[in-house]
Scaffold this active site. Structure first.
Site, PDB file in Angstrom:
ATOM      1  N   ASP A 115       0.868  -1.169   0.000  1.00 12.22           N
ATOM      2  CA  ASP A 115       0.000   0.000   0.000  1.00 12.22           C
ATOM      3  C   ASP A 115       0.912   1.229   0.000  1.00 12.22           C
ATOM      4  O   ASP A 115       2.121   1.124   0.222  1.00 12.22           O
ATOM      5  CB  ASP A 115      -0.884  -0.042   1.247  1.00 12.22           C
TER       6      ASP A 115
ATOM      7  N   ASP B 211      -0.156   5.051   1.243  1.00 12.89           N
ATOM      8  CA  ASP B 211      -0.351   6.037   2.303  1.00 12.89           C
ATOM      9  C   ASP B 211      -0.212   5.409   3.681  1.00 12.89           C
ATOM     10  O   ASP B 211      -0.868   4.409   3.999  1.00 12.89           O
ATOM     11  CB  ASP B 211      -1.721   6.690   2.160  1.00 12.89           C
TER      12      ASP B 211
ATOM     13  N   ASP C 132      -1.245  -0.520   6.065  1.00 11.94           N
ATOM     14  CA  ASP C 132      -1.471   0.043   7.395  1.00 11.94           C
ATOM     15  C   ASP C 132      -2.911  -0.107   7.862  1.00 11.94           C
ATOM     16  O   ASP C 132      -3.196   0.126   9.045  1.00 11.94           O
ATOM     17  CB  ASP C 132      -1.119   1.539   7.391  1.00 11.94           C
TER      18      ASP C 132
END
Length: 500
Positions: free
Chosen positions: A42, A44, A324
C-alpha cells in the site's frame, strides 16, 4: 549455532538488538520470506510516512469547514490528536468512543470528550460486547486516517448534548450526527482540496525515511517482484512517491524502477473481492486507456487482485501484502485470497519507548499485586476455617484448625488492614498504567494490566507479521525466516512447575 553466533558478532550484527527494539518486526504466524515471490505495498501511511498532526489536522480543518457550511457551530473547536488512538471503536448509537479487550468486553469509555467512570461503563455496557460485524453500531478505528473522524465525532457529540446544534438542521440523534461528520470528511477527501495542498508542499506533510527505498531495493535485488497497490490516483501517487523515494535511490533510479507493477485507484477493499474495469495509464498526464490484461512493468488503474495473480502467475501464499489498514489491506487480502500479510503500525515506536520508561513502575505494581494475592489467600483460608468451624469440620490447614475463634477474627482484621494499605498503593498505579502512551486510553496493545486490546486481537488474527515501518526490513534479510513465539496456555506454568 555457536559458530554462527561468533560470526555474527565478528560482523558486528546482533539480531536480538533489532528484534527487541522499536524497529523490530514481530511475528504472529510463522513466515518464510524465501517462499515469498511477490511483495505488494500500500502507499499512504505504509510507504509514505505522514506527519499525523499535519495530515489529520488539515483533514479535520476541511471536515469542520464542511460541517460549518451545513450549519453546524464549530468555530470554537480545535484538533486534538491525543483525544483518540488507533484501535478504539466508535459507538454510533450512544455517541461513545470505547476501548475493548480481545474478547470484546468494554474497558474504557469516552462520551463526547469526557471519560466515564468505571461504574458508568459497567452500567452502560455490562451486558454488551463489541461485535464489529454490527456495522450500524460500531466503527473500528482501523488506521491513522480515522483519527480526524473520531475527534470530530466526539466534539460534535458534546455540541449535541449541550443543545448547540441549530434546530434548522432537524432532530439529530448520535447516529445522524455521525453520518453528518462522515459525510463532511468524505467531501474533504473527494473534493481533492487536501491532496492538492499536500502535493503543493509535500515537505510539510511527509516525514522522510531514507532507509525505506533501500529496503525495497534489497528485496528487488533478491529476486522479489514488488507491487504498488494504492487507492490514491495516479497524479497524487506519482508526486508522493517521487518526493519520498527518488532522492534516496542510487544511480539515478526512480521509484517506478522498483516495481514490477503499479496499480492506482485500486478501490480496496473491493479490489480483493470483485473485478473492476482495468485501464492502463499511458501518459505522464494520467491518460487512461482500457485494457484487458496486465503485464509486467505496467502502470494501471483499477482491476482486481485476481487479475494480479493471473498476470504474474502466482497464487495465495506466494504473495506478501504490506499495508497500514487492518480491514482494507490486511483482513481482506487474508480472508478472500489467503495472501500473507504485514501490518504497518507507526505507533509501536512510541509505545515501545513508553514501555521502557514505565518498566520500573510496572515491576512495582506487579509486586504489590502479588503481595496482595498472598495476603488475600491467607485471609480466605481463615475465613473458610471460620465457616467450617460452625459445622465442626476442620480447616484446610493445620495452623488454622488450631486457632480459636478470637485468633481467627483478629488475624482476619489485621489482614484486611494490610490489603487496604496495599490497595492504596495499587489503585493509583493501575490508573496511571499506560499514561506515558496516552493519558486517556493507556496502551495501544493492551486493555488493562494483563489482557490484550481488541486492536491486538485483530492484528494477531489477520497480520502474519507487524512492524512500525517498512524500512525495518532493512535490518533483516530478504530471506528471513520469521518464527512466531510459542503460544502459552493458562495451565502451561502449572504443568511445567509440577514436572520440576
Amino acid at each position: 549455532a555457536r559458530q554462527a553466533e561468533t560470526l555474527l558478532s565478528d560482523l558486528g550484527i546482533d539480531p536480538l538488538t533489532v528484534r527487541n527494539s522499536p524497529r523490530g518486526i514481530f511475528c504472529t504466524r510463522t513466515l518464510n520470506l524465501r517462499s515469498i515471490s511477490v511483495i505488494g505495498y500500500d502507499m499512504d501511511y505504509t510507504l509514505i510516512h505522514y506527519n499525523v498532526m499535519a495530515w489529520e489536522g488539515r483533514a479535520y480543518d476541511y471536515g469542520m469547514a464542511n460541517l460549518k457550511s451545513m450549519g453546524f457551530l464549530v468555530d470554537d473547536l480545535e484538533f486534538d490528536p491525543d483525544l483518540v488512538i488507533r484501535g478504539l471503536i466508535m459507538d454510533k448509537v450512544k455517541g461513545n468512543l470505547v476501548k475493548a479487550d480481545r474478547f470484546g468486553y468494554i474497558k474504557r469509555v469516552m462520551h463526547g470528550t469526557q471519560m466515564l467512570p468505571t461504574r458508568a461503563v459497567s452500567e452502560i455496557y455490562g451486558r454488551e460486547l463489541v461485535d464489529l460485524r454490527k456495522e450500524d453500531t460500531w466503527e473500528f478505528l482501523n488506521t491513522l486516517f480515522s483519527v480526524s473522524e473520531a475527534v470530530m465525532f466526539m466534539q460534535m457529540v458534546d455540541k449535541l448534548d449541550q443543545g448547540l446544534v441549530p434546530a434548522e438542521l432537524g432532530p439529530l440523534d448520535y447516529k445522524g450526527l455521525y453520518n453528518a461528520v462522515s459525510k463532511a470528511l468524505f467531501r474533504a477527501h473527494v473534493e481533492g482540496q487536501l491532496k492538492r495542498e499536500i502535493m503543493a508542499e509535500p515537505e510539510r506533510f511527509v516525514e522522510p525515511d531514507p532507509e525505506l527505498p533501500l529496503a525495497l531495493l534489497d528485496q528487488k535485488e533478491a529476486g522479489k517482484r514488488l507491487l504498488l497497490i494504492t487507492n490514491s490516483d495516479y497524479h497524487y501517487t506519482n508526486k508522493m512517491m517521487n518526493h519520498a523515494f527518488n532522492r534516496f535511490l542510487p544511480n539515478d533510479m526512480g521509484w517506478r524502477d522498483l516495481f514490477e507493477m503499479v496499480i492506482v485507484s485500486a478501490r480496496k477493499p473491493e479490489f480483493f473481492q470483485i473485478s473492476h474495469p482495468l485501464y492502463e495509464v499511458v501518459t505522464d498526464d494520467g491518460l487512461l486507456r482500457p485494457c484487458f490484461k496486465a503485464n509486467s512493468g505496467g502502470l494501471y488503474s483499477g482491476g482486481s487482485a485476481q487479475m494480479v495473480e493471473k498476470s504474474l502467475d502466482i497464487h495465495g501464499d506466494e504473495i506478501l501484502y504490506v499495508g497500514d489498514h487492518i480491514f482494507t489491506d490486511v483482513s481482506q487480502s487474508k480472508v478472500h485470497l489467503r495472501w500473507r500479510t504485514a501490518l504497518i503500525c507507526r505507533e509501536l515506536e512510541d509505545e515501545f519507548d513508553a514501555l521502557i520508561k514505565s518498566h520500573a513502575q510496572k515491576e512495582k505494581l506487579v509486586t504489590l499485586i502479588q503481595q496482595k494475592e498472598i495476603v488475600g489467600d491467607l485471609f480466605n483460608q481463615l475465613r473458610l476455617a471460620l465457616q467450617r468451624r460452625t459445622n465442626s469440620r476442620p480447616a484446610q490447614t493445620l495452623a488454622a484448625t488450631c486457632m480459636n475463634d478470637q485468633e481467627l477474627t483478629e488475624s482476619m482484621q489485621k489482614l484486611l488492614i494490610v490489603m487496604q494499605r496495599l490497595d492504596e498503593k495499587i489503585v493509583p498505579l493501575l490508573e496511571s498504567d499506560g499514561e506515558l502512551f496516552n493519558k486517556r486510553w493507556g496502551w495501544l496493545s493492551r486493555a488493562g494490566l494483563w489482557d490484550k486490546s481488541h486492536l491486538t486481537r485483530q492484528i494477531e488474527k489477520y497480520a502474519d507479521i507487524y512492524t512500525s515501518r517498512v524500512s525495518n526490513f532493512l535490518h533483516y534479510t530478504p530471506f528471513m525466516y520469521f518464527r512466531s513465539q510459542e503460544q502459552t496456555l493458562a495451565h502451561d506454568v502449572h504443568s511445567y512447575s509440577r514436572d520440576q
